[in-house]
Design a protein around this motif. Structure first.
Motif, PDB file in Angstrom:
ATOM      1  N   LEU A  49       0.831  -1.215   0.000  1.00 12.30           N
ATOM      2  CA  LEU A  49       0.000   0.000   0.000  1.00 12.30           C
ATOM      3  C   LEU A  49       0.858   1.256   0.000  1.00 12.30           C
ATOM      4  O   LEU A  49       0.457   2.290  -0.537  1.00 12.30           O
ATOM      5  N   SER A  50       2.047   1.174   0.590  1.00 11.46           N
ATOM      6  CA  SER A  50       2.953   2.322   0.552  1.00 11.46           C
ATOM      7  C   SER A  50       3.438   2.578  -0.866  1.00 11.46           C
ATOM      8  O   SER A  50       3.492   3.726  -1.326  1.00 11.46           O
ATOM      9  N   GLY A  52       1.873   1.718  -3.590  1.00 12.59           N
ATOM     10  CA  GLY A  52       0.730   2.210  -4.361  1.00 12.59           C
ATOM     11  C   GLY A  52       0.386   3.647  -4.047  1.00 12.59           C
ATOM     12  O   GLY A  52       0.160   4.465  -4.945  1.00 12.59           O
ATOM     13  N   ALA A  53       0.360   3.977  -2.745  1.00  8.82           N
ATOM     14  CA  ALA A  53       0.001   5.337  -2.349  1.00  8.82           C
ATOM     15  C   ALA A  53       1.047   6.353  -2.780  1.00  8.82           C
ATOM     16  O   ALA A  53       0.718   7.484  -3.147  1.00  8.82           O
ATOM     17  N   ASP A 187       1.716   6.320   4.460  1.00  5.39           N
ATOM     18  CA  ASP A 187       1.233   5.906   3.137  1.00  5.39           C
ATOM     19  C   ASP A 187       0.273   4.722   3.235  1.00  5.39           C
ATOM     20  O   ASP A 187      -0.670   4.599   2.450  1.00  5.39           O
ATOM     21  N   GLY A 191      -3.281   5.023   1.762  1.00  5.38           N
ATOM     22  CA  GLY A 191      -3.685   4.126   0.685  1.00  5.38           C
ATOM     23  C   GLY A 191      -5.057   3.532   0.934  1.00  5.38           C
ATOM     24  O   GLY A 191      -5.893   3.409   0.016  1.00  5.38           O
ATOM     25  N   TRP A 277      -4.796  -3.590  -5.492  1.00  2.00           N
ATOM     26  CA  TRP A 277      -5.093  -2.216  -5.065  1.00  2.00           C
ATOM     27  C   TRP A 277      -4.991  -1.256  -6.247  1.00  2.00           C
ATOM     28  O   TRP A 277      -5.855  -0.399  -6.453  1.00  2.00           O
ATOM     29  N   ASN A 278      -3.942  -1.415  -7.036  1.00  2.00           N
ATOM     30  CA  ASN A 278      -3.706  -0.527  -8.178  1.00  2.00           C
ATOM     31  C   ASN A 278      -4.846  -0.600  -9.194  1.00  2.00           C
ATOM     32  O   ASN A 278      -5.346   0.428  -9.673  1.00  2.00           O
ATOM     33  N   SER A 332       1.002  11.425   0.379  1.00  2.00           N
ATOM     34  CA  SER A 332       1.664  10.124   0.307  1.00  2.00           C
ATOM     35  C   SER A 332       2.674  10.063  -0.822  1.00  2.00           C
ATOM     36  O   SER A 332       3.644   9.295  -0.754  1.00  2.00           O
TER      37      SER A 332
END
Length: 487
Positions: A49-50, A52-53, A187, A191, A277-278, A332
């Motif tokens: 998630l970091s 991605g964010a 992040d 996210g 997530w993306n 982020s």
């Protein structure tokens, strides 16, 4: 309504600063590896998630929906290109980069890795990378700061320039305090917030289209723009959109997350989480642009589509939480960019070149922090300039420079045993130069990242083939990194 949303924003910003304070207190006395790379102890959820964010800045909530709103579904090729590129980078690039960075003298920054990969004592490549970092990250950070100004101006009526300085101060604050760990954990939460906001807003708007005061039908929209729903109307949009995916292979603030993951096993989990997530984020970003046009009809500033849609649907407390996602997206990405730029300067220029490796960790940290402050101030000045580009335009330029400069060199360093140091320098220099020149003088409706990436790749290969083969020591490093002995 604006006051309630402001209170929510303040609570959110205090929470982000609290994370920075926590990691500052926790990490006092730790070394540069901890500050700049989190000690290579990031778990799969935080890493995914970091990454991605830090990738999806405010453009995913404001820039891309604005492009879809204004030009139609043909702009969705950007989303498709990003989804493909992001997946490929996690699957093919991430595992090797993590192992190679460990084998290359436990490198903690991208320029450091590229130098150590070839066992070179030359600082040319590190200095070249640092210069590109400082220029491109200033442009990139300006887009995030500009988004914060637009958000506060639209929602609360605060002067956008004042809002930009406030947002920059918050970002600098927790980046100063906690380093990489603080950036990754902020992040992570940001996210989650971004995903929730993009899932909720378009779905609610879709169900309420017919009751919205200024709503439009698909037929009315097609009458105004016959190609609005046609994805194949312009081949240049298709090529340029898909080209965005190439940027992931050379995006320092994203791929450094690959280097920070705890183990190869965790990396595989991170890939699944990150790719999912993306795809969700960019799919609903496209949906926000299309549905927002139908829901709102005509708006004066297309970059505020998501903001206006959320405020029209939800009560103040909920809209404040959802609009905090724009702050999350902006911050982020900006914090990761500032940390990457500061680590490149402190670890790759200040420590080995200016101070000749005679500096202490404390001195180096403060050199990096000063760079963070300088970039943040310049970014605010760029963003507040009335003649500066749109949020999406600023991101597009910075994304192109990074992808063209570093993408070919990093990929070749991971997959070609014969690749040499001189080839890497040539690829980075030519890629960045062609990208900038194409943008400034040629254009032709083709995204500058494509010619820049191709030129950088050709230059790297040609110079490598002309150059003598790498030493046995360098080839042994390649063999070690591609074996299963590093986890």
């Amino acid at each position: 309504m604006g006051n309630t949303e402001l209170i929510v924003f303040i609570i959110y910003l205090v929470f982000m600063l609290g994370i920075g304070v926590y990691f500052f207190l926790k990490g006092r006395g730790s070394g540069e590896k901890e500050y700049f790379l989190g000690g290579r102890q990031m778990g799969p959820w935080v890493s995914a998630l970091s990454a991605g964010a830090s990738d999806m800045s405010a453009w995913v909530l404001m820039g891309l929906p604005a492009s879809i709103y204004a030009a139609g579904i043909g702009q969705a090729w950007i989303a498709i290109g990003l989804a493909i590129g992001y997946a490929l980078s996690w699957i093919f690039e991430a595992p090797r980069l993590r192992r190679f960075s460990i084998a290359a003298n436990d490198s903690i920054t991208l320029p450091q890795y590229l130098t150590n990969r070839f066992k070179s004592s030359s600082k040319v490549l590190q200095i070249l990378c640092a210069v590109i970092f400082l220029v491109a990250y200033t442009i990139y950070a300006a887009s995030s700061v500009k988004a914060c100004g637009t958000l506060f101006n639209t929602v609360i009526g605060i002067d956008p320039t004042v809002a930009m300085y406030i947002a920059a101060a918050i970002i600098v604050g927790y980046t100063f305090l906690g380093g990489f760990s603080a950036v990754c954990w902020t992040d992570f939460f940001q996210g989650l917030l971004m995903l929730g906001a993009l899932l909720i807003a378009p779905i609610f708007a879709l169900g309420m289209i017919n009751t919205a005061p200024g709503h439009m039908t698909m037929e009315q929209l097609s009458a105004e723009n016959p190609d609005y729903w046609n994805m194949f109307a312009d081949w240049k949009s298709i090529v340029s959109g898909l080209t965005w995916g190439l940027g992931y292979f050379g995006m320092p603030h994203i791929i450094i997350r690959f280097m920070s993951v705890r183990s190869d096993k965790d990396l595989k989990k991170s890939a699944k989480i990150g790719i999912t997530w993306n795809i969700l984020i960019i799919a609903f970003s496209v949906a926000a642009g299309c549905i927002g046009h139908l829901f709102l009809g005509h708006v004066e500033d297309s970059s505020t589509v998501f903001i206006q849609m959320v405020r029209a649907i939800f009560p103040a407390v909920i809209s404040g939480i959802l609009l905090s996602a724009i702050l999350a997206a902006s911050m982020s990405t900006a914090d990761s960019q500032l940390l990457c730029a500061s680590s490149a300067f402190a670890s790759d220029v200040y420590k080995p070149v200016i101070r000749k490796n005679k500096t202490t960790d404390k001195e180096m940290f403060w050199a990096g922090r000063i760079v963070v402050l300088i970039i943040a101030v310049i970014a605010v000045l760029v963003a507040s300039d009335p003649n500066s580009k749109s949020i999406m335009g600023l991101v597009e330029n910075a994304w192109g420079i990074f992808g063209a400069a570093f993408g070919p060199a990093i990929l070749l360093s991971l997959f070609w045993k014969r690749f040499t140091f001189k080839g890497a320098v040539a690829g980075i220099f030519v890629g960045a130069a062609v990208d900038i020149c194409w943008l400034a003088f040629i254009g032709l409706g083709i995204y500058e990242l494509l010619p820049g990436f191709v030129a950088g790749l050709i230059a790297a290969v040609v110079v490598t083939l002309i150059d003598k083969e790498p030493s046995k020591e360098v080839q042994d490093l390649y063999d070690l990194a591609t074996s299963n002995s590093i986890d």
